[in-house]
Design an enzyme around this catalytic site. Sequence first.
Site, PDB file in Angstrom:
ATOM      1  CB  SER B 266     -29.859  -0.215  -6.908  1.00  0.00           C
ATOM      2  OG  SER B 266     -29.915   0.743  -5.866  1.00  0.00           O
ATOM      3  CE1 TYR B 323     -18.312   0.572   1.745  1.00  0.00           C
ATOM      4  CE2 TYR B 323     -20.035   1.943   0.806  1.00  0.00           C
ATOM      5  CZ  TYR B 323     -19.152   1.659   1.823  1.00  0.00           C
ATOM      6  OH  TYR B 323     -19.104   2.462   2.933  1.00  0.00           O
ATOM      7  CB  CYS B 411     -20.854  11.875  14.386  1.00  0.00           C
ATOM      8  SG  CYS B 411     -19.438  11.986  15.419  1.00  0.00           S
TER       9      CYS B 411
END
Lengths: 558, 558
Positions: B266, B323, B411
Amino acid sequence: MSFTRLDKSRKIRADRGAELTTANWQIEAAKRMLMNNLDDEVAEHPQALVVYGGIGRAARSWEAFDKIVEVLERLKPTETLLVQSGKPVGVFPTHEDAPRVLIANSNLVPEWANWEHFNELDKKGLMMYGQMTAGSWIYIGSQGIVQGTYETFVSVARQHFDGNTKGRWILTGGLGGMGGAQPLAATMAGYSMLAVDVDETRIDFRLRTRYVDHKATSLDEALKLIDTARAEGRAISVGLLGNAADVYAELVERNITPDVVTDQTSAHDPLHGYLPQGWTLEQYLERQESDPTGTVAAAKQSMAVQVRAMLTLQERGAATLDYGNNIRQMAKDVGVDHAFDFPGFVPAYIRPLFCQGIGPFRWVALSGDPEDIYKTDAKVKELIPDDPHLHNWLDMARERISFQGLPARICWIGLKDRARIARAFNEMVKSGELKAPIVIGRDHLDSGSVASPNRETESMLDGSDAVSDWPLLNALLNTAGGATWVSLHHGGGVGMGYSQHSGVVIVADGTDAADQRLSRVLWNDPGTGVMRHADAGYDIAKDCAREQGLDLPMLEGK
Amino acid sequence: MSFTRLDKSRKIRADRGAELTTANWQIEAAKRMLMNNLDDEVAEHPQALVVYGGIGRAARSWEAFDKIVEVLERLKPTETLLVQSGKPVGVFPTHEDAPRVLIANSNLVPEWANWEHFNELDKKGLMMYGQMTAGSWIYIGSQGIVQGTYETFVSVARQHFDGNTKGRWILTGGLGGMGGAQPLAATMAGYSMLAVDVDETRIDFRLRTRYVDHKATSLDEALKLIDTARAEGRAISVGLLGNAADVYAELVERNITPDVVTDQTSAHDPLHGYLPQGWTLEQYLERQESDPTGTVAAAKQSMAVQVRAMLTLQERGAATLDYGNNIRQMAKDVGVDHAFDFPGFVPAYIRPLFCQGIGPFRWVALSGDPEDIYKTDAKVKELIPDDPHLHNWLDMARERISFQGLPARICWIGLKDRARIARAFNEMVKSGELKAPIVIGRDHLDSGSVASPNRETESMLDGSDAVSDWPLLNALLNTAGGATWVSLHHGGGVGMGYSQHSGVVIVADGTDAADQRLSRVLWNDPGTGVMRHADAGYDIAKDCAREQGLDLPMLEGK
Ligand SMILES: NC(=O)c1ccc[n+]([C@@H]2O[C@H](COP(=O)([O-])OP(=O)(O)OC[C@H]3O[C@@H](n4cnc5c(N)ncnc54)[C@H](O)[C@@H]3O)[C@@H](O)[C@H]2O)c1
Ligand SMILES: NC(=O)c1ccc[n+]([C@@H]2O[C@H](COP(=O)([O-])OP(=O)(O)OC[C@H]3O[C@@H](n4cnc5c(N)ncnc54)[C@H](O)[C@@H]3O)[C@@H](O)[C@H]2O)c1
């Protein structure tokens, strides 16, 4: 895609009357109000799309303006147009109770939220400065700020002069779109005023619209006019051609101390809004382009001179206040450590009103007929019979304020009254008493719609000045309630990085659906202001919430 | 009013089944999803109200949590609750097609939008950090990020290894709420992974939920496990107890170069999210309180060590990517000038998906019954028959992902499919095929919902990285369209000052009204993403807009 900022062939004027050129009155209102913002009588630099407040624009480019109008003319009553920094970017399906236009102007991710980055994007054609009511299509000319300024000056008198303004005078700078309201507000409140502006065309504009009484080209001439009037017990206003920094410093030098000192140049935008000492207007315009960094630096140095003079005048007894243009911050940026020693006008004079949701409520007659406004004036008096201060305001406004563009009225009222008044207007449209629908809105400078730690939310009781959840909730709620258009802006009033705020406009078209929407939106909108101030701990707001039955789940005693 | 952040007696679990405790399913969904975010199986530190991502919370305090639940239980189907940084502040009249809850979390006026000011307000009880899906009540555990991480790793393989991951391995840090998805996503994509975390309880949590395969307490042990697996052509994941800065530097020292290097500690929150080298967890917690400034400085120094190691590994051939935790910015803040030499994952791997409105779409079965999710899995395959990659994902997800809290599925689908799929789910609720309504939402990390120049909007084609009009319009439009709850946040993912973003959740309760709302909102929401990317000049987005018939007034050729 070409990108035209200045088009000297343009002359915009909104349609009048009861004929529609769009699918319904909601959409018609958006079209007329966009156009009205760019009316020659209304905007400061209409052909450059600039409405007021430095470079506050109504549309990003003339191509964007044309496309907005074109889209509004084909928009369906169940569609919503999205406007991103003055450009129409999308049309999406919604429903009849949803806003017809949703607007976001000038918003930047905080780490990049400064004038340098904004100006870069603006130059690339990627952004537009929306100010407050410029990019949200509810500017109504200088009247929009007259009452706020008047209420502030009255409040200054109450706090400093036992309410007696006889023989008192105010020194200020700036006679632009908002600043131009100062001389009229001052004389309405019984003060004389000396207002300095570097741009003679601005002074002439105010003379033409009867906002200022006289023009002077030297300090001696101006002071003489004012002294004579004061001696005779009259209140007059004088627009003095000059640089505010020079004039303020000169008054210190001569040991002349006004009763009240403030300023309303466009200090919030050091690149476009404040002429450095010793520069001509032409030089300023040229060097904005050729040397932006140097221009900003020079402007801030002159502001520092002006603020230092303001601090001295304060020490010598003048009631000194920042009138919402962030000039203290600019001076502080270049080393005036004590710049914030004089207060902003909101915590000093306006907050008690905000606690009750009271702020610059306004409406516009789409008919274009002044009679429609006079009828609404009468209706307000009828529905609020017991407020002599308000009646006095309405009488003076009718007598002394020239309409600019579509006839409009401003009237500071709060949670208690807004929905009630609006629904009465809707009835008048329904019955045919008014010739066409009424557009209802407000400034972003209002009770629940802005986070601006150097202005509207300066020195909040609980220290929550910078929390901007509040205006965002305000915009979301107004969208949910069914306002006609809703906007979210950044940087209005005090410039990039310093504020976030939202606008709302709603149409009273005489239908039952409008009645429903008005009762929701014009309860909710001031309601969020009372909520925000109650949450911060203000007793006036807590009392107002309880009296009005506002549902605030975590208010003590609930 | 007391203010309780930690209450060890709390154990929250949302109701299951078809019984309502509130006025309707919209409101019920808000209540269950808030509670689900704080389920022991779901949240990282539920008793401290922390869901994931540093101090990302679902409610400001336990008092605020209780009050939100109480208000939802009395809320009418024509009312809307306002939540300001995790506290319920007002209830206002709206209408049935309006959201039932409107949320604004962690928003600060830009000039004050930094961790120092935020932490001060947070300490005073005036704010809460909402992260992305924590404060907006649509976190679904680590699954929420598995597919995004999987898609990213697959895309890395396509770009760097001809799509073949056999024998390849990834080095990363952080096994928290989101980071914990990395080992599973890696092995799903065929890589082995070494993931370093300082907190053993986090590694154990991932072992328990089958997100990571092994635990190691020394680098040698971890490397041996991985080398053996690679030699045998297997893909395994190892959680290594250690400090990422130490381990990354050690690998550089030993001249061992992974195939891919990233990090998901974090780092965005240097005070709460990154343990400095040489400190124990206890010291970290203690010094956060006693010496916040020193703690931040120490954390940033260690991040600099880690980023320098990442840069070296990149030079030595590793595909290196940020990321989404802003670690490059933190390192740059303390002098690592080249920190941004390795790219963020969005411009490098994800943007082409965003151009089509494709992002982390997700849904949750309010029944609590996994069968409901399996039935929706099958429905998705039926309606998107021609996408083997998607079918493969759904099969793997069913096989390898343990549900946390209410059963849910993620999804990645876009403009073309979202509304279609959602309406089909609504039909399944209507017909009784599913046992209870379905909640549909997404991450704020999505195509049209975020401005974050170090992450989602890094290196936009037209330079509009920092323009945050877009997520604000997204939130306003979702409110106008009739989503069930809508949120506007600041600082998610990359921390205070670096992002603005919005969330949306909508309930498929089997009614015709829901069908209408779903077809609007789930067209509009990804539509704003395609719009934003088309406006920035991406051909994929322009093509998608034209193919799908999106109404973008200023798109060329319109
Ligand atoms: N207090 C409020 O309620 C309120 C409301 C709106 C706007 N404002 C702020 O007030 C300021 C003025 O707004 P506006 O719409 O009138 O702006 P404007 O840009 O239309 O006018 C600014 C005026 O200042 C003059 N000026 C510039 N530099 C000067 C100098 N050195 N000396 C003398 N005059 C100088 C300009 O010639 C111009 O006429 C802005 O900063 C605006 O954000 C305050
Ligand atoms: N890329 C994405 O899609 C995406 C999505 C959401 C969040 N994020 C970002 O990813 C980051 C992680 O999110 P999260 O929800 O997992 O956070 P979290 O706070 O739940 O977990 C962080 C983990 O890092 C560990 N850690 C801290 N310092 C360390 C150190 N020096 N060495 C090794 N481990 C250390 C902690 O023990 C903890 O387990 C955040 O910055 C978040 O904003 C990225």
